[in-house]
Each structure stands twice: as structure tokens, then as C-alpha cells.
Design a protein around this motif. Structure first.
Motif, short mmCIF file in Angstrom:
data_model
loop_
_atom_site.label_atom_id
_atom_site.label_comp_id
_atom_site.label_asym_id
_atom_site.label_seq_id
_atom_site.Cartn_x
_atom_site.Cartn_y
_atom_site.Cartn_z
N ASN A 91 0.82 -1.21 0.00
CA ASN A 91 0.00 0.00 0.00
C ASN A 91 0.85 1.26 0.00
N VAL A 92 0.41 2.28 -0.70
CA VAL A 92 0.94 3.63 -0.53
C VAL A 92 -0.24 4.60 -0.60
N TYR A 93 0.00 5.83 -0.12
CA TYR A 93 -1.03 6.86 -0.17
C TYR A 93 -0.55 8.01 -1.05
N THR A 94 -1.49 8.63 -1.75
CA THR A 94 -1.12 9.74 -2.60
C THR A 94 -0.72 10.95 -1.76
N LEU A 95 0.17 11.77 -2.35
CA LEU A 95 0.66 12.96 -1.67
C LEU A 95 -0.29 14.14 -1.91
N THR A 96 0.11 15.29 -1.42
CA THR A 96 -0.71 16.49 -1.57
C THR A 96 -1.01 16.80 -3.03
N ASP A 97 -0.05 16.52 -3.90
CA ASP A 97 -0.25 16.79 -5.32
C ASP A 97 -0.92 15.63 -6.07
N GLY A 98 -1.39 14.62 -5.31
CA GLY A 98 -2.11 13.49 -5.91
C GLY A 98 -1.23 12.40 -6.47
N THR A 99 0.09 12.56 -6.39
CA THR A 99 0.99 11.56 -6.98
C THR A 99 1.28 10.43 -5.99
N PHE A 100 1.70 9.30 -6.54
CA PHE A 100 2.10 8.15 -5.73
C PHE A 100 3.22 7.40 -6.43
N SER A 101 3.95 6.62 -5.66
CA SER A 101 5.02 5.78 -6.20
C SER A 101 5.17 4.58 -5.30
N ILE A 102 5.20 3.40 -5.89
CA ILE A 102 5.29 2.17 -5.10
C ILE A 102 6.29 1.21 -5.76
N GLU A 103 7.21 0.70 -4.97
CA GLU A 103 8.22 -0.24 -5.46
C GLU A 103 7.66 -1.67 -5.37
N ILE A 104 7.60 -2.34 -6.52
CA ILE A 104 7.02 -3.68 -6.57
C ILE A 104 8.11 -4.69 -6.96
N PRO A 105 8.38 -5.68 -6.12
CA PRO A 105 9.34 -6.73 -6.50
C PRO A 105 8.89 -7.45 -7.75
N ILE A 106 9.84 -7.73 -8.63
CA ILE A 106 9.54 -8.39 -9.90
C ILE A 106 8.84 -9.73 -9.69
N ASN A 107 9.19 -10.44 -8.63
CA ASN A 107 8.63 -11.78 -8.43
C ASN A 107 7.14 -11.76 -8.09
N LEU A 108 6.59 -10.58 -7.78
CA LEU A 108 5.16 -10.47 -7.49
C LEU A 108 4.34 -10.14 -8.74
N ILE A 109 5.01 -9.87 -9.84
CA ILE A 109 4.33 -9.37 -11.03
C ILE A 109 4.11 -10.47 -12.05
N ASP A 110 2.91 -10.50 -12.66
CA ASP A 110 2.65 -11.42 -13.76
C ASP A 110 1.86 -10.67 -14.84
N ASP A 111 1.10 -11.37 -15.65
CA ASP A 111 0.38 -10.73 -16.75
C ASP A 111 -0.90 -10.02 -16.31
N ASP A 112 -1.44 -10.39 -15.14
CA ASP A 112 -2.67 -9.80 -14.63
C ASP A 112 -2.43 -9.32 -13.21
N ASN A 113 -2.14 -8.05 -13.06
CA ASN A 113 -1.82 -7.47 -11.75
C ASN A 113 -2.98 -6.60 -11.29
N VAL A 114 -3.46 -6.88 -10.09
CA VAL A 114 -4.64 -6.19 -9.58
C VAL A 114 -4.23 -5.02 -8.69
N ILE A 115 -4.72 -3.85 -9.06
CA ILE A 115 -4.51 -2.63 -8.28
C ILE A 115 -5.86 -2.14 -7.79
N ARG A 116 -5.97 -1.89 -6.50
CA ARG A 116 -7.19 -1.30 -5.94
C ARG A 116 -6.91 0.14 -5.52
N VAL A 117 -7.81 1.05 -5.90
CA VAL A 117 -7.71 2.44 -5.48
C VAL A 117 -8.91 2.74 -4.60
#
Length: 311
Positions: free
Chosen positions: A171-197
């Protein structure tokens, strides 16, 4: 096992703000009925209200509530009715004015839920074969983007961006300017990655402001691009509500281990259960996103239990 699904059986065109507030919600002069406010109730509380009403009730509820199954093992109030009785003509019962007053420290706040290493996980993603260490730059993808309000195009602060896998939740939260950045380990990533906002921590002048929680399925390549998200006001509906039975067998994961759905529901209702929910929250995903996270086995839905964290 049969589950309960809400359906808006008789949409109402009356406006909530025109009704007279009372202890149950509001009173509608047009149809001489109490309209119960579901918007601040959880699914179990809604189940109890509907059961006591004999499955005949007028209510105010959100789009998210209408699309989430009820957590109740009592089937006595279930009613089956034709699928042709769809909630056509659903109306937006409240008009929301969007205005963000943003003033926060410019820093990301991270939390994460990690499945236990010994967990038995049925997933397309492979578990690491050794204890995890700090990832190298080549071992991560930096997923970044910005959240703005749909109408005014203003940045939205404190929107929660969640990467959901059966191994780990980040999880991360957006900043005052609405931006976000999250570091995702490669081993967690596949062809269908689910992001919830989600927007439970978004405030306007210290008042909770409703935006609609939304899930996305992104490819590995899409995770590498700047992801622009428009926050839409949460739709709130009015009308006659019923609950109908549907045979489903959702998957429930607790620390990477599948548990019986019935035990999970009993625990939610405060009954004796082999499933402990102490200091736990849960995320629910419908078929499309559940399959992306856990495979076809989760076609009836997926609950992921997570440890409660403080923002």
C-alpha cells in the motif's frame, strides 16, 4: 453454500435531501415510508436489518454496497426472483460537490501485509525459494501515477493505492499533489496485476468525502507507465431493496492459507469459529479480479484477510 446478494428492486427518484431525517434514516412523504440509511453500515449490519424487515425495505446505499455479497449464514430471508428484474434506471440520489483543501506533508506512507513464508498458496505467482532480502534496483518495478478528481481535475490526497497478490499486499497513499510511487518486487508481477484504489482516508475540510473504490487489472508493461486515475464520486442509490440467494463458493485466504468460507462468516458475525479475526481486516474481490489474483478456483469471489495497520 448459498450467499445473499443485494438488488435494488424498485429504484426511487425522490432526493434524500428532501426527506425528513429520523433515527432510522429519513422519512419519505411521497410514499409514506422510512428509508433506512445503509451507507454507514457494514454487510452484516445490513443483513440483520433486511432480515428483520422481512426482506421488504426502502434504503439508501452506495454502489459498493450493492456490489458486495452479504455476510450472513442465515438463509431464512432469501428470495429468488428473475434476473430480468434488473436495477434499471438507477439514479444518483445525491449530487456531490468536489472541492479539495489539500495541506499535508509531502511524503509517502507505506504499509504492507506479508503472507507467511510457509503458507500454501494457490497462485500463478511463484513464491521466493529463499528468505527475502532487500531487492536490487533490477529486481523491482516502480509503479507511479497520479489521482485527480473527475469533475474538477484537482489532485486527491490520501487515496490508497494497493497492489494485491496472494503472496503480499503493498500500500501507498497519494501525496498532496495526488501523486504516488510504489516499489514492486519483480517476483510479485505477472500478466494480470490487480490494483485497488480506495478513498477511505480522503477528507474534505476534515469531513469524509466519498469516492468510488475501483479495481484495475494491469499488465507488466502498464505498471511501467505513469498511471492516471480519475476519482469518481460514489454513486448513492435510493429504492426498495431485496436480498436473493445465489449459490457461490468464494475463496477465503488467511495468511496465505485457505479457510472455510462458513467459518469466516461465523467469525464476522461474532460466533464461535476456527477463524480468528482479531486485529484483521479483509478485502473482497468479485470474479474477474479474484481470478486475476488467485486463478479460476476463485471464480465465485475472493476474500483476503489482512492485518490491521495504522496509517
Amino acid at each position: 453454500m448459498k450467499n445473499k446478494i443485494l438488488k435494488l428492486d424498485n429504484p426511487c427518484n425522490e432526493k434524500w435531501e428532501n426527506m425528513k431525517p429520523n433515527e432510522k434514516g429519513s422519512y419519505c412523504d411521497l410514499c409514506s415510508k422510512n428509508v433506512v440509511d445503509f451507507t454507514n453500515l457494514n454487510q452484516i449490519e445490513i443483513s440483520e436489518v433486511i432480515k428483520k424487515s422481512g426482506n421488504k425495505i426502502c434504503a439508501r446505499l452506495t454502489h459498493s454496497q450493492l456490489n458486495s455479497p452479504l455476510l450472513n449464514i442465515d438463509n431464512s430471508f432469501g428470495i429468488n426472483f428473475p434476473k430480468s428484474k434488473v436495477a434499471a434506471g438507477l439514479i444518483l440520489a445525491t449530487s456531490l460537490t468536489i472541492g479539495q483543501n489539500l495541506h499535508a506533508e509531502n511524503q509517502n506512507i507505506k504499509t504492507e501485509f506479508i503472507q507467511k513464508p510457509e503458507s500454501k498458496i494457490n497462485s500463478k505467482k511463484e513464491k521466493p525459494t529463499s528468505n527475502p532480502s532487500l531487492p536490487k534496483l533490477d529486481d523491482i518495478i516502480i509503479f507511479k501515477g497520479k489521482v485527480t478528481s473527475e469533475e474538477l481535475k484537482e489532485p486527491v490526497k490520501n487515496a490508497k493505492i494497493t497492489l494485491v497478490t496472494s503472496q503480499k499486499i503493498l500500500n501507498v497513499y497519494t501525496l498532496t499533489d495526488g501523486t504516488f510511487s510504489i516499489e514492486i518486487p519483480i517476483n510479485l508481477i505477472d500478466d494480470d496485476n490487480v490494483i485497488r484504489v480506495s478513498y477511505n482516508d480522503v477528507r474534505e475540510n476534515e469531513t469524509f468525502f466519498r469516492y468510488e473504490t475501483k479495481d484495475y487489472i494491469l499488465s507488466k508493461e502498464e505498471l511501467k507507465t505513469d498511471f492516471l486515475i480519475e476519482a469518481k464520486p460514489e454513486l448513492i442509490y435510493l429504492g426498495g431493496i431485496k436480498a436473493y440467494s445465489k449459490k457461490r463458493k468464494p475463496i477465503v485466504i488467511n495468511n496465505g492459507v485457505e479457510i472455510k468460507y462458513r467459518e469466516f462468516v461465523k467469525a464476522q458475525m461474532g460466533k464461535k469459529s476456527s477463524c480468528s479475526l482479531e486485529n484483521k481486516d479483509y478485502l473482497y474481490f468479485n470474479s474477474k479480479f479474484a481470478v486475476a489474483i488467485y486463478g479460476k478456483k476463485a471464480k465465485d469471489g475472493l476474500y483476503i484477510l489482512t492485518d490491521k495497520t495504522e496509517k
